[in-house]
Design an enzyme around this catalytic site. Structure first.
Site, PDB file in Angstrom:
ATOM      1  CB  SER A 128      31.793  50.094  -7.329  1.00 51.02           C
ATOM      2  OG  SER A 128      31.154  49.840  -8.825  1.00 51.02           O
ATOM      3  CD  GLN A 144      33.178  40.711  -2.178  1.00 53.63           C
ATOM      4  OE1 GLN A 144      33.976  42.074  -2.210  1.00 53.63           O
ATOM      5  NE2 GLN A 144      33.376  39.978  -1.045  1.00 53.63           N
ATOM      6  CB  VAL A 145      32.110  37.046  -8.077  1.00 48.06           C
ATOM      7  CG1 VAL A 145      31.997  35.437  -8.523  1.00 48.06           C
ATOM      8  CG2 VAL A 145      31.498  37.731  -8.895  1.00 48.06           C
ATOM      9  CB  ALA A 151      36.169  39.199  -9.503  1.00 48.49           C
ATOM     10  CB  SER A 152      36.085  42.709  -5.177  1.00 42.27           C
ATOM     11  OG  SER A 152      35.646  43.796  -4.384  1.00 42.27           O
ATOM     12  CG  ASP A 199      29.210  46.798 -18.740  1.00 39.87           C
ATOM     13  OD1 ASP A 199      29.862  47.534 -19.312  1.00 39.87           O
ATOM     14  OD2 ASP A 199      28.917  46.378 -17.548  1.00 39.87           O
ATOM     15  CE  LYS A 218      27.431  40.966 -10.331  1.00 41.80           C
ATOM     16  NZ  LYS A 218      27.384  41.418 -11.631  1.00 41.80           N
TER      17      LYS A 218
END
EC number: 2.7.-.-
Length: 546
Positions: free
Chosen positions: A134, A137-138, A131-132, A288, A153
């Site tokens: 701003s 990314q992972v 996943a990416s 979040d 991460k």
């Protein structure tokens, strides 16, 4: 401004004008230079005239990059500043960007490990990101020591200079706003930007995120409601986070959840319970919780369990905030608007000199129409929103922890009703709030407070005799000081009384002598003597006042 800041400012202006956002500039005398400047930039036309204003603003922020995307996401919760159409568009901002090169990610990981080759700690590192976003990314891998599947991460290598440059510009713009807008000072733009900068820099520190995740995992240990992946803190640093890899169904994939046989009603109600447990039991909540950070375990669909990730932003409430918030909710749903107004004043959220009757009427006017709907359709988040917006008209100070709470509640409520449209959030939350309130009063609460303070009193009890003796001695000294002060005050008052008496006599003699002199009495020595005696008496009285 430096040349680089000027270039970035021009780039920002170019994007904003290409989306026609100059129409946000109010038409008033103070903003005339801005509007005149717009005419000079004639080569930058509005290329998106057919789009609504809110959509144009969202697309412009996405084009400007991560700092502006996240700022827009934060501002979407400030619905006192924007009309609903714009706030709704800001809430749709997506924090997705193209991934950076996996080789760069590998270099960043090895840099965080002190230059040690990645293979010494991890196996099966996938150079293609899972996943990416701003900020980071992972990538997936396995721990070399145990073979457990993990995710790593890693912060983007080029992000910090970009963020710092944009934040400097944002602060400058915030400084100009109060001079350009009549309402600019009340909106406190500089404070808003500083709060945002703190949130953003916190997200860049993955050690902070690791600590938050460890705390949240401990709070829900062995809980059937929420699972937080294990953090491998030995491998974590400011620029790298290593945690257990989890598998689950994204909470937004309703079809997949139903296909897995998930109890959707229970799942929606558990989301509400997880939120209120974090806020009122733990005073520590994941702030979040948008759908991208929530998954549902494949196991036990009849007894579904949430999986929470990305703990970069958390919130907390102190004991007073929790009590006032719970009482506000209960009073509101009992339609006791007087109580709601008094609670806002008592808590210090609005000034103490607020007219409670006027405040109550304003709350009633805004909130009473909400009850035209069935309770199951009433939005908790919008209840808070209406309360805060009304309170801001009465000079309510911005409470960052409440803004985070409101944003999180809106997320949870939206997810809950997406999972189970008939979710009655108030029916689910009310027993929890009432039980929590009962625990805060009465003898059990007193005994619990004493138990919590027991270590403190165990440490302080041996000092009590000495403190008691010191108190008696200070009381005796204070009594002596008070007696001395009273005597001096009495003496001073007596002296002042005598002085006033002498000043009065002196003035009388002086005036009498003057009148006799004016009337030209034959005995010329009499007025002169009276005047001399008056002057001497007046001088003696004046000196006694010093």
């Amino acid at each position: 401004m430096t040349p680089s800041e000027l270039r970035r400012l021009y780039s920002i202006v170019r994007v904003l004008l290409s989306y026609g956002l100059d129409e946000l500039i109010p038409k008033m005398r103070l903003t005339f230079p801005l509007r005149a400047g717009r005419r000079l930039l004639f080569w930058l036309p509005n290329r998106h005239r057919n789009m609504p204003l809110g959509e144009r603003l969202r697309l412009a922020l996405q084009e400007l990059g991560p700092v502006w995307i996240k700022f827009g996401q934060m501002m979407s919760t400030r619905r006192d500043l924007f009309p609903p159409a714009i706030a709704d568009q800001l809430a749709m901002l997506q924090d997705k960007v193209e991934p950076f090169d996996g080789k760069l990610a590998r270099e960043q990981i090895e840099l965080s490990m002190g230059g040690i080759p990645l293979e010494e700690w991890f196996d099966d590192f996938d150079i293609k990101p899972l996943a990416s976003a701003s900020i980071a990314q992972v990538h997936t891998a396995c721990l070399k020591s145990t073979g457990k599947e993990i995710v790593i991460k890693v912060i983007r290598p080029d992000i910090l200079p970009v963020i710092k440059a944009d934040m400097r510009l944002m602060k400058r713009l915030a400084g100009w706003l109060p001079r350009l807008l009549p309402d600019g000072r009340r909106l406190r733009p500089r404070e808003v930007v500083l709060e945002y900068e703190k949130t953003l820099l916190d997200e860049l520190n993955l050690l902070r995120e690791a600590a938050n995740a460890i705390q949240l995992r401990r709070n829900f240990e062995n809980s059937p409601m929420l699972y937080v992946p294990e953090i491998y803190s030995d491998y974590c640093s400011e620029g790298m986070l290593v945690m257990e890899r989890i598998y689950g169904i994204p909470v937004s994939d309703v079809d997949a959840l139903k296909a897995n046989g998930t109890d959707m009603k229970l799942l929606a109600e558990r989301g509400v319970q997880v939120f209120f447990t974090q806020v009122f039991r733990d005073s520590f909540f994941h702030a979040d919780m948008h759908p991208g950070n929530i998954f549902i375990s494949y196991e036990h669909p009849e007894d579904p369990q949430y999986i929470g990730i990305d703990c970069g932003i958390v919130g907390s409430l102190n004991k007073e905030d929790k009590r006032y918030l719970a009482e506000n909710f209960i009073a509101f749903f009992n339609r006791d608007y007087r109580k709601v107004a008094e609670l806002h004043v008592d808590s210090g959220w609005v000034p103490a000199d607020t007219n409670v009757a006027d405040f109550e009427f304003a709350i009633r006017t805004v909130c009473e129409p909400i009850f035209e709907k069935p309770l199951a359709e009433i939005s908790f988040g919008h209840v808070l929103l209406n309360l805060f917006n009304t309170a801001r008209r009465f000079n309510m100070e911005v409470q960052p922890q409440l803004v985070l709470l409101q944003k999180t509640l809106l997320y949870i409520e939206g997810v809950g009703r997406q999972l189970y449209p008939q979710l009655d959030l108030w029916k689910t939350a009310k027993p929890f709030l009432e039980t929590w309130m009962k625990r805060q009063v009465g003898l059990p609460a007193v005994f619990r407070a004493l138990k919590e303070k027991a270590p403190f009193w165990a440490e302080k009890l041996p000092e009590v005799p000495e403190l008691f003796y010191d108190g008696l001695r200070q009381h005796k000294m204070l009594k002596h000081s008070v007696d001395q002060l009273a005597y001096e005050l009495k003496t001073q008052q007596a002296r002042q009384g005598q002085s006033r008496y002498l000043l009065g006599i002196g003035a009388t003699l002086l005036i009498s002598g003057t009148l006799l002199l004016i009337s030209r009495v034959e005995a010329d020595m009499v007025p002169a003597g009276l005047m001399a005696a008056g002057i001497v008496t007046w001088i003696i009285g004046w000196r006694r006042t010093r």
